[in-house]
Motif scaffolding. Structure first.
Motif, PDB file in Angstrom:
ATOM      1  N   PHE A  99       0.946  -1.358   0.243  1.00 16.18           N
ATOM      2  CA  PHE A  99       0.081  -0.125   0.071  1.00 16.18           C
ATOM      3  C   PHE A  99       0.920   1.323   0.003  1.00 16.18           C
ATOM      4  N   GLY A 100       2.153   0.900   0.713  1.00 16.00           N
ATOM      5  CA  GLY A 100       2.921   2.160   0.743  1.00 16.00           C
ATOM      6  C   GLY A 100       3.276   2.907  -0.769  1.00 16.00           C
ATOM      7  N   ALA A 101       3.204   1.761  -1.618  1.00 20.43           N
ATOM      8  CA  ALA A 101       3.670   2.047  -3.187  1.00 20.43           C
ATOM      9  C   ALA A 101       2.420   3.014  -3.937  1.00 20.43           C
ATOM     10  N   VAL A 102       1.167   2.606  -3.528  1.00 20.40           N
ATOM     11  CA  VAL A 102      -0.011   3.068  -3.931  1.00 20.40           C
ATOM     12  C   VAL A 102      -0.079   4.420  -3.274  1.00 20.40           C
ATOM     13  N   GLU A 103       0.339   4.690  -2.056  1.00 24.51           N
ATOM     14  CA  GLU A 103      -0.053   5.869  -1.320  1.00 24.51           C
ATOM     15  C   GLU A 103       1.178   6.776  -1.808  1.00 24.51           C
ATOM     16  N   MET A 104       2.398   6.439  -2.320  1.00 21.06           N
ATOM     17  CA  MET A 104       3.202   7.240  -3.033  1.00 21.06           C
ATOM     18  C   MET A 104       2.605   7.849  -4.269  1.00 21.06           C
ATOM     19  N   ALA A 105       1.980   7.041  -4.991  1.00 20.96           N
ATOM     20  CA  ALA A 105       1.342   7.616  -6.122  1.00 20.96           C
ATOM     21  C   ALA A 105       0.182   8.499  -5.996  1.00 20.96           C
ATOM     22  N   LEU A 106      -0.620   8.309  -4.983  1.00 23.16           N
ATOM     23  CA  LEU A 106      -1.528   9.259  -4.589  1.00 23.16           C
ATOM     24  C   LEU A 106      -1.057  10.762  -4.104  1.00 23.16           C
ATOM     25  N   TRP A 107      -0.078  10.527  -3.395  1.00 22.30           N
ATOM     26  CA  TRP A 107       0.657  11.771  -3.027  1.00 22.30           C
ATOM     27  C   TRP A 107       1.363  12.443  -4.296  1.00 22.30           C
ATOM     28  N   ASP A 108       1.733  11.711  -5.195  1.00 23.96           N
ATOM     29  CA  ASP A 108       2.184  12.344  -6.519  1.00 23.96           C
ATOM     30  C   ASP A 108       0.866  12.884  -7.109  1.00 23.96           C
ATOM     31  N   LEU A 109      -0.211  12.357  -6.995  1.00 18.01           N
ATOM     32  CA  LEU A 109      -1.330  12.770  -7.783  1.00 18.01           C
ATOM     33  C   LEU A 109      -1.808  14.182  -7.030  1.00 18.01           C
ATOM     34  N   LEU A 339      19.858   8.930 -11.250  1.00 20.55           N
ATOM     35  CA  LEU A 339      20.220  10.234 -10.459  1.00 20.55           C
ATOM     36  C   LEU A 339      21.966  10.332 -10.411  1.00 20.55           C
ATOM     37  N   ARG A 340      22.417  11.313 -10.550  1.00 20.61           N
ATOM     38  CA  ARG A 340      23.895  11.566 -10.535  1.00 20.61           C
ATOM     39  C   ARG A 340      24.336  12.667  -9.610  1.00 20.61           C
ATOM     40  N   PRO A 341      24.869  12.313  -8.085  1.00 15.63           N
ATOM     41  CA  PRO A 341      25.232  13.493  -7.200  1.00 15.63           C
ATOM     42  C   PRO A 341      26.642  13.867  -7.749  1.00 15.63           C
ATOM     43  N   ARG A 342      26.673  15.465  -7.908  1.00 14.92           N
ATOM     44  CA  ARG A 342      27.963  16.095  -7.970  1.00 14.92           C
ATOM     45  C   ARG A 342      28.004  16.716  -6.806  1.00 14.92           C
ATOM     46  N   ASP A 343      29.404  16.683  -6.466  1.00 13.95           N
ATOM     47  CA  ASP A 343      29.922  17.380  -5.073  1.00 13.95           C
ATOM     48  C   ASP A 343      28.913  16.862  -4.129  1.00 13.95           C
ATOM     49  N   ASN A 344      28.605  15.667  -4.053  1.00 13.51           N
ATOM     50  CA  ASN A 344      27.943  14.946  -2.812  1.00 13.51           C
ATOM     51  C   ASN A 344      26.156  15.370  -2.859  1.00 13.51           C
ATOM     52  N   VAL A 345      25.912  16.039  -3.902  1.00 10.77           N
ATOM     53  CA  VAL A 345      24.381  16.654  -3.678  1.00 10.77           C
ATOM     54  C   VAL A 345      23.630  16.289  -5.015  1.00 10.77           C
ATOM     55  N   VAL A 346      22.332  16.224  -4.894  1.00  6.47           N
ATOM     56  CA  VAL A 346      21.439  16.229  -6.039  1.00  6.47           C
ATOM     57  C   VAL A 346      20.258  17.316  -5.933  1.00  6.47           C
ATOM     58  N   PRO A 347      19.998  18.234  -6.891  1.00  8.66           N
ATOM     59  CA  PRO A 347      19.117  19.097  -6.904  1.00  8.66           C
ATOM     60  C   PRO A 347      17.784  18.644  -6.659  1.00  8.66           C
ATOM     61  N   VAL A 348      16.925  19.407  -5.918  1.00  5.36           N
ATOM     62  CA  VAL A 348      15.555  19.002  -5.712  1.00  5.36           C
ATOM     63  C   VAL A 348      14.736  19.431  -6.653  1.00  5.36           C
ATOM     64  N   PRO A 349      13.914  18.494  -7.095  1.00  8.94           N
ATOM     65  CA  PRO A 349      12.850  18.926  -8.348  1.00  8.94           C
ATOM     66  C   PRO A 349      11.857  19.904  -7.752  1.00  8.94           C
ATOM     67  N   THR A 350      11.557  20.758  -8.742  1.00 10.37           N
ATOM     68  CA  THR A 350      10.554  21.882  -8.528  1.00 10.37           C
ATOM     69  C   THR A 350       9.256  21.711  -9.129  1.00 10.37           C
ATOM     70  N   GLY A 351       9.144  20.678 -10.196  1.00 13.34           N
ATOM     71  CA  GLY A 351       7.780  20.276 -10.920  1.00 13.34           C
ATOM     72  C   GLY A 351       6.921  19.729  -9.943  1.00 13.34           C
ATOM     73  N   PRO A 352       5.650  19.772 -10.141  1.00  9.73           N
ATOM     74  CA  PRO A 352       4.505  19.281  -9.563  1.00  9.73           C
ATOM     75  C   PRO A 352       4.662  17.902  -9.121  1.00  9.73           C
ATOM     76  N   GLY A 353       4.169  17.394  -7.818  1.00  8.95           N
ATOM     77  CA  GLY A 353       4.206  16.234  -7.442  1.00  8.95           C
ATOM     78  C   GLY A 353       5.667  15.859  -7.129  1.00  8.95           C
ATOM     79  N   ILE A 354       6.015  14.505  -7.431  1.00 10.25           N
ATOM     80  CA  ILE A 354       7.425  13.864  -7.200  1.00 10.25           C
ATOM     81  C   ILE A 354       8.385  14.643  -8.391  1.00 10.25           C
ATOM     82  N   GLY A 355       7.743  15.203  -9.513  1.00  8.92           N
ATOM     83  CA  GLY A 355       8.850  15.803 -10.292  1.00  8.92           C
ATOM     84  C   GLY A 355       9.646  15.103 -11.048  1.00  8.92           C
ATOM     85  N   VAL A 356       9.326  14.009 -11.546  1.00  9.05           N
ATOM     86  CA  VAL A 356       9.923  13.154 -12.376  1.00  9.05           C
ATOM     87  C   VAL A 356       8.914  12.531 -13.532  1.00  9.05           C
TER      88      VAL A 356
END
Length: 394
Positions: A99-109, A339-356
């Motif tokens: 259910f956690g997988a479905v719930e993740m999709a509901l948050w994305d929605l 995803l590919r970290p550079r200098d230890n970090v990954v940028p946070v997406p700014t699009g709606p929902g999960i952003g991918v």
């Protein structure tokens, strides 16, 4: 807006080369990718930790959820799961994680319907990039990649990661049956990477208490940032605390025991183990209240990994780097991945929902790998094929 369709696809996420850990050799991860489509044409994305989640989602959850309001996540949970807090002898943990997988999709929605990124739904962004450790381990060789079988080879790998990606935060396995090679690897890493490098280790419960005490004495001078699952129980960990100041972390989300025993110092989990994002948010808040650190899991596709980005972006308390195997993962199911970290970090997406964006071609490739090869067996022991390893209990 109602739920119109639910798709659940089992996939394999191969690693570039198998790595060795306390239970054997791990060549990749098998997951379930979830798509929840609405009558408005929106599609929410989720990820389950096991390919077995697909059957549960399609056969048990989907018939109950079609036609429901995807924004009302609590109502969706009541349709799929019985009450499970405090009934641990009867808890169906497999269904909770599915259910956690479905719930993740509901948050994305939710995010897509409201035009807001997940971190805004969590309360707002406190950082624009999120730090991750880069993994190291002894590895088998595959197609000319990997093959790090001694301390110098592991150091050479980490030095290449620093040169190619600016990595200065590392986490790796200390889980060889004879701890000597692992200890020598850490000594070589500290000497070769310098005092500024962060070194965390993960033993996956490989050692008895007496062995862990001996290991602690050997690695105490190496400034180890955290030691994950050095022994098999919180109780043994509390005894080990008397012999070392190294901080401990675990995957087991038992906060009450941690507070009662004074160990561990941090939790490292995925969201599914809690039953979804909503309960994970409550767990993180409880960790902050109790003064315990929290960071996120590794070994997921870009969907769940990006959820971790949003969680860390929205919680100032997630101050330590989360885990990643990103540079060991040549494949992903999202357009933006791996995803590919550079200098230890990954940028946070700014699009709606999960952003991918889910790539249907990549999804088809990873599903085909699953169909043709079957799920990855993370308990495969190359030294004794067909026999599962047993770890010491005391």
């Amino acid at each position: 807006m109602k739920i119109a369709a639910i798709r659940a696809t089992p996939v394999n996420i191969p690693l570039e080369a198998p790595y060795l850990w306390s239970y054997g050799s791990l060549a990749g991860f098998s997951k379930t990718i979830v798509e929840v489509e609405t009558t408005d044409g929106l599609v929410g994305l989720g990820e389950g930790p096991s390919p077995a989640n697909a059957a549960t989602i399609l056969n048990m959850f989907a018939p109950r959820l079609i036609g429901q309001d995807p924004i009302d996540i609590e109502a969706c949970e009541r349709l799929c799961l019985p009450s499970w807090r405090g009934v641990y002898t009867d808890v169906d943990f497999a269904s909770i994680r599915a259910f956690g997988a479905v719930e993740m999709a509901l948050w994305d929605l939710r995010g897509k319907a409201w035009g807001r990124p997940l971190h805004d739904l969590f309360g707002g962004r406190v950082r624009d990039t999120v730090a991750f450790t880069d993994y190291f381990s002894f590895r088998e060789q595959k197609d000319g990649v990997g093959g790090e079988s001694d301390p110098q080879a592991v150091l050479d790998y980490c030095l290449r990661q620093r040169e190619n990606f600016g990595t200065t935060m590392f986490e790796g396995k200390l889980s060889t049956a004879d701890p000597g090679p692992s200890i020598r690897t850490l000594e070589r890493l500290r000497e070769g990477l310098g005092d500024e490098a962060i070194l965390r280790i993960d033993s996956n419960k490989a050692y008895s208490l007496s062995a862990a005490i001996r290991i602690a004495r050997a690695i105490d001078p190496l400034d180890i940032r955290a030691w994950e699952d050095p022994v098999s129980s919180f109780e043994d960990m509390a005894k080990l605390r008397q012999h070392t100041a190294i901080r401990f972390s675990v995957h087991t989300p038992e906060l009450r025991r941690a507070v009662a025993l004074g160990v561990p110092d941090a939790f490292c989990t995925d969201v599914n183990v809690h039953g979804g994002i909503g309960r994970a948010l409550k767990f993180i808040a409880a960790c902050e209240l109790m003064g315990l650190d929290f960071w996120c899991y590794s070994g997921d596709s870009g969907i769940a990994s990006t959820v971790y980005l949003h969680l860390a972006a929205a919680h100032e308390h997630i101050r330590e780097p989360s885990q990643s195997l990103f540079h060991m993962q040549p494949f992903d199911v999202i357009e933006e991945g791996p995803l590919r970290p550079r200098d230890n970090v990954v940028p946070v997406p700014t699009g709606p929902g999960i952003g991918v964006t889910l790539s249907q071609d990549k999804l088809a490739f990873c599903h085909r790998h699953f169909v043709e090869h079957g799920p990855f067996n993370k308990f495969h022991d190359p030294d004794r094929p067909g026999v599962f390893r047993r770890l010491p209990l005391s």
